[in-house]
Design a protein around this motif. Sequence first.
Motif, short mmCIF file in Angstrom:
data_model
loop_
_atom_site.label_atom_id
_atom_site.label_comp_id
_atom_site.label_asym_id
_atom_site.label_seq_id
_atom_site.Cartn_x
_atom_site.Cartn_y
_atom_site.Cartn_z
N LEU A 79 0.83 -1.20 0.00
CA LEU A 79 0.00 0.00 0.00
C LEU A 79 0.86 1.25 0.00
N PHE A 80 1.86 1.28 0.86
CA PHE A 80 2.74 2.45 0.91
C PHE A 80 3.58 2.56 -0.37
N THR A 81 3.91 1.44 -0.99
CA THR A 81 4.63 1.48 -2.26
C THR A 81 3.79 2.16 -3.34
N MET A 82 2.51 1.83 -3.39
CA MET A 82 1.65 2.45 -4.39
C MET A 82 1.44 3.93 -4.10
N VAL A 83 1.37 4.31 -2.83
CA VAL A 83 1.27 5.74 -2.48
C VAL A 83 2.52 6.46 -2.96
N ILE B 156 2.64 9.55 -5.63
CA ILE B 156 3.31 10.83 -5.31
C ILE B 156 4.37 11.16 -6.34
N MET B 157 5.14 10.17 -6.75
CA MET B 157 6.19 10.41 -7.75
C MET B 157 5.58 10.81 -9.10
N PHE B 158 4.49 10.17 -9.50
CA PHE B 158 3.83 10.56 -10.75
C PHE B 158 3.28 11.98 -10.67
N SER B 159 2.75 12.34 -9.51
CA SER B 159 2.25 13.71 -9.33
C SER B 159 3.41 14.71 -9.38
N ASP B 160 4.55 14.35 -8.81
CA ASP B 160 5.73 15.22 -8.89
C ASP B 160 6.18 15.42 -10.33
N LEU B 161 6.07 14.37 -11.13
CA LEU B 161 6.43 14.50 -12.55
C LEU B 161 5.46 15.42 -13.27
N GLU B 162 4.18 15.31 -12.97
CA GLU B 162 3.19 16.18 -13.59
C GLU B 162 3.42 17.63 -13.23
N CYS B 163 3.80 17.89 -12.00
CA CYS B 163 4.05 19.27 -11.55
C CYS B 163 5.45 19.75 -11.89
N ASP B 164 6.23 18.92 -12.53
CA ASP B 164 7.57 19.24 -12.99
C ASP B 164 8.55 19.46 -11.82
N PHE C 223 11.65 -0.40 -7.62
CA PHE C 223 10.57 -0.95 -6.80
C PHE C 223 9.59 -1.81 -7.58
N VAL C 224 9.66 -1.80 -8.92
CA VAL C 224 8.66 -2.49 -9.73
C VAL C 224 8.71 -4.00 -9.51
N LEU C 225 9.86 -4.60 -9.74
CA LEU C 225 9.96 -6.05 -9.58
C LEU C 225 9.79 -6.50 -8.13
N PRO C 226 10.37 -5.83 -7.13
CA PRO C 226 10.11 -6.26 -5.75
C PRO C 226 8.62 -6.22 -5.38
N GLU C 227 7.91 -5.22 -5.88
CA GLU C 227 6.47 -5.14 -5.61
C GLU C 227 5.74 -6.33 -6.21
N SER D 283 -0.78 8.86 -17.89
CA SER D 283 -2.16 8.67 -17.40
C SER D 283 -2.45 7.19 -17.18
N GLY D 284 -1.95 6.33 -18.04
CA GLY D 284 -2.14 4.89 -17.84
C GLY D 284 -1.42 4.37 -16.62
N HIS D 285 -0.22 4.87 -16.38
CA HIS D 285 0.54 4.45 -15.20
C HIS D 285 -0.14 4.93 -13.92
N LYS D 286 -0.66 6.15 -13.94
CA LYS D 286 -1.36 6.66 -12.76
C LYS D 286 -2.63 5.87 -12.50
N LYS D 287 -3.36 5.54 -13.56
CA LYS D 287 -4.58 4.76 -13.40
C LYS D 287 -4.26 3.38 -12.82
N GLU D 288 -3.20 2.74 -13.33
CA GLU D 288 -2.80 1.44 -12.82
C GLU D 288 -2.41 1.54 -11.34
N SER D 289 -1.69 2.59 -10.97
CA SER D 289 -1.27 2.76 -9.58
C SER D 289 -2.47 2.99 -8.66
N PHE D 290 -3.45 3.76 -9.12
CA PHE D 290 -4.64 3.99 -8.30
C PHE D 290 -5.46 2.71 -8.15
N ILE D 291 -5.55 1.91 -9.20
CA ILE D 291 -6.28 0.64 -9.12
C ILE D 291 -5.57 -0.31 -8.15
N LYS D 292 -4.23 -0.38 -8.26
CA LYS D 292 -3.48 -1.23 -7.33
C LYS D 292 -3.60 -0.71 -5.90
#
Length: 137
Positions: free
Chosen positions: A19-23, A27-35, A49-53, A104-113
Motif C-alpha cells: 500500500l505504501f509502495t503504491m502511495v 506521489i512520484m507521478f504527481s511530482d512528474l506532472e508538476c515538474d 521498486f517495480v519487480l520487488p512489488e 495517465s495509464g501508469h497513474k490509473k494502474e497505480s490507483f487501481i493497485k
Amino acid sequence: MGGEGWLFLFSVLMAAVLLFTMVFFIIMFSDLECDYINPIDLCNKLNQFVLPEMIAHAFLTLCFLLSGQWLAFLLNAPLVGYNVNKIMSKNHMYDATEIFRTLSGHKKESFIKLGFYLVSFFYYLYRMILALISGTS
C-alpha cells in the motif's frame, strides 16, 4: 496463534508495505506532472521498486495457495496474472522517453493497485482477527 493467524498477520504487514509502495508511486507521478522531478530520475527511482512489488505480491499469493486459503488466493490471482503478463511482454519497467505519453495509464494502474491493496489490507485484517478469535475458543 495458529498457522492461519500467522499467515494473515504476515499478509497484513505485506499489504501495508504494498500500500505504501503504491502511495509512493502516485506521489512520484504527481511530482512528474508538476515538474518537480525529471523523467530520468523518476524512472530510476520507480524501476527499483517495480519487480520487488510484483515478487512480494506473487509470494503472498503463493502462500495463500500453499496454505489452502482459496478465497484469498482467488482474489489475488488476477493481479498476479496481470503482473506476469507485463513481465513476459517486457512492459513492466518505466521508460523515461515515453513516460509523458503513458503517464495517465501508469497513474490509473497505480490507483487501481492502491485500491486493491487497501481492500486486501482490511480483508487480511478481518481474517487475522477471525483466526485469533477462533484460536482462543
